[in-house]
Design a protein around this motif. Structure first.
Motif, PDB file in Angstrom:
ATOM      1  N   SER A 249      -5.560   9.298  -2.213  1.00  0.00           N
ATOM      2  CA  SER A 249      -5.822   7.987  -1.606  1.00  0.00           C
ATOM      3  C   SER A 249      -5.831   8.088  -0.083  1.00  0.00           C
ATOM      4  O   SER A 249      -6.654   7.444   0.588  1.00  0.00           O
ATOM      5  CB  SER A 249      -4.778   6.967  -2.065  1.00  0.00           C
ATOM      6  N   VAL A 252      -9.175   9.680   0.854  1.00  0.00           N
ATOM      7  CA  VAL A 252     -10.273   8.712   0.715  1.00  0.00           C
ATOM      8  C   VAL A 252     -10.245   7.695   1.857  1.00  0.00           C
ATOM      9  O   VAL A 252     -11.285   7.332   2.417  1.00  0.00           O
ATOM     10  CB  VAL A 252     -10.188   8.001  -0.651  1.00  0.00           C
ATOM     11  N   ASP A 253      -9.053   7.246   2.236  1.00  0.00           N
ATOM     12  CA  ASP A 253      -8.929   6.223   3.283  1.00  0.00           C
ATOM     13  C   ASP A 253      -9.144   6.785   4.683  1.00  0.00           C
ATOM     14  O   ASP A 253      -9.759   6.131   5.539  1.00  0.00           O
ATOM     15  CB  ASP A 253      -7.537   5.573   3.220  1.00  0.00           C
ATOM     16  N   PRO A 256     -12.769  10.560   4.307  1.00  0.00           N
ATOM     17  CA  PRO A 256     -13.564  10.623   3.069  1.00  0.00           C
ATOM     18  C   PRO A 256     -14.643  11.704   3.074  1.00  0.00           C
ATOM     19  O   PRO A 256     -15.141  12.078   2.009  1.00  0.00           O
ATOM     20  CB  PRO A 256     -14.189   9.226   2.983  1.00  0.00           C
ATOM     21  N   HIS A 257     -15.011  12.199   4.248  1.00  0.00           N
ATOM     22  CA  HIS A 257     -16.067  13.217   4.324  1.00  0.00           C
ATOM     23  C   HIS A 257     -15.512  14.636   4.456  1.00  0.00           C
ATOM     24  O   HIS A 257     -16.281  15.588   4.639  1.00  0.00           O
ATOM     25  CB  HIS A 257     -16.996  12.912   5.505  1.00  0.00           C
ATOM     26  N   GLY A 275     -13.089  10.085  -6.193  1.00  0.00           N
ATOM     27  CA  GLY A 275     -13.128   9.732  -4.778  1.00  0.00           C
ATOM     28  C   GLY A 275     -14.314  10.318  -4.044  1.00  0.00           C
ATOM     29  O   GLY A 275     -14.473  10.111  -2.845  1.00  0.00           O
ATOM     30  N   ILE A 277     -14.876  13.333  -3.217  1.00  0.00           N
ATOM     31  CA  ILE A 277     -14.463  14.327  -2.229  1.00  0.00           C
ATOM     32  C   ILE A 277     -15.053  15.670  -2.641  1.00  0.00           C
ATOM     33  O   ILE A 277     -14.868  16.117  -3.775  1.00  0.00           O
ATOM     34  CB  ILE A 277     -12.922  14.430  -2.147  1.00  0.00           C
TER      35      ILE A 277
END
Length: 350
Positions: A249, A252-253, A256-257, A275, A277
């Motif tokens: 999480s 992702v927050d 994210p890249h 996600g 990823i």
């Protein structure tokens, strides 16, 4: 290319001298070798082994080994389809790898009780006990050992870290001025950190065996280009995930890249996929190291092959109390114990 006329043969002689490998009067059972099928057999023969049996059912491999043996003049190397009871009962060293993959109770019960089984794994994980029936071993049977990958006198982690550098390029990273987070421990973490800094990367390190500064990690996540997972030998139940050092999480927050470059260690793959990823390689091995011995170059392959024979020689001589003070010793782990036992010392002065 003929092994006799290649760099391999010079490297074999150099490594035998460096490790002071002496297999005089040993009978050795081994598989063909990746990239250069006769490599292990030629090392054993050049180190003085008495009889060398190469287990392979592949005709092209047999032809390659026969040609090499003829060129080099070794008459004590023989290809066999299977290891008979008479061979197993008289063998001193068995190299597990290739077509010698399954070490079960039937194999162990036929094997010379004083023999040593040394690991030469395709994935280069010298802690891997897959296809080894550990319950079949006791103090009256042969032993299974693996090179101690943390031995600082071996170049193993230096070779690994260069493969890691290659993986970074394959994942599309420039490396130079890339911002990377290494998550791992021990010698592989140190070696990778040193190399990546040397080529101009901006590298942060998270040693999972010491207290982790979560505030520092959260601060750095947004600026990262990649997180490199190098938990080897595996010491953590999970590195990335709900129970890991870094939560998905947060990734992702905050980043994210970011790209996840996986070398060894446990991840929550499904959550990473959900996600979106990116993880490299796309298919990973959770319980071992994501490597293949074919990724090694000539120098590394010969060093690792020689070292795996050397540790077997070390254990045999140690048990016979025939070690000399000036002997070269590669540290090793006895894997067929209830708990792995680390043994050995080094006199090479390298």
């Amino acid at each position: 290319m003929s092994l006799k006329n290649s760099k391999y043969f010079e490297l074999i002689k150099q490594n035998i001298d460096t490790f002071k490998l002496n297999l005089n009067n040993y009978n050795v059972l081994l598989p063909d070798s990746p990239k250069e099928p006769a490599l292990l057999a030629v090392i054993a023969a050049a180190a003085g082994a008495k009889n060398i049996y190469v287990k392979t059912n592949k005709l092209p491999i047999k032809d390659n080994i026969t040609k090499t043996v003829t060129e080099l003049g070794f008459e004590n190397i023989k290809c066999i389809d299977s290891a008979s009871q008479s061979i197993l009962s008289d063998v001193n060293i068995v190299v597990k790898g290739g077509e010698i993959d399954k070490i079960d109770s039937a194999f162990i019960n036929q094997l010379n009780k004083k023999a040593v089984i040394t690991l030469f794994p395709e994935n280069l994980d010298f802690t891997d006990t897959e296809n080894i029936d550990l319950e079949a071993f006791n103090k009256e049977t042969a032993s299974v050992i693996g090179i101690n990958s943390e031995d600082k006198n071996l170049n193993l982690y230096k070779y690994f870290s260069h493969i890691l550098l290659k993986r970074c390029y394959e994942a599309g990273l420039d490396v130079y001025k890339s911002r990377l987070l290494l998550v791992g421990h021990g010698g592989l973490l140190d070696s990778s950190l040193q190399l990546l800094k040397a080529v101009g990367a901006i590298v942060y390190s998270c040693n999972i065996q010491v207290s982790i500064d979560q505030a520092f990690l959260l601060k750095r996540l947004p600026e990262l280009d990649a997180i490199i997972v190098i938990d080897y030998p595996q010491a953590s139940k999970q590195l990335i995930g709900s129970k890991g050092v870094i939560s998905i999480s947060d990734i992702v927050d905050l980043c994210p890249h970011v790209k996840i470059i996986h070398f060894s260690g446990k991840l929550e793959e499904n959550s990473l996929n959900l996600g979106k990823i990116k993880c490299f390689p796309a298919k990973i091995t959770q319980n071992s190291i994501n490597l293949n011995i074919r990724e090694l170059g000539e120098n590394a392959l010969v060093e690792v092959a020689t070292a795996c024979l050397k540790v077997a020689d070390n254990l045999i001589k140690s048990r016979a109390n025939s070690m000399q003070i000036n002997d070269s010793v590669v540290t090793y782990k006895i894997i067929s114990k209830t708990q792995s036992v680390l043994l050995g010392w080094d006199q090479r002065g390298r």
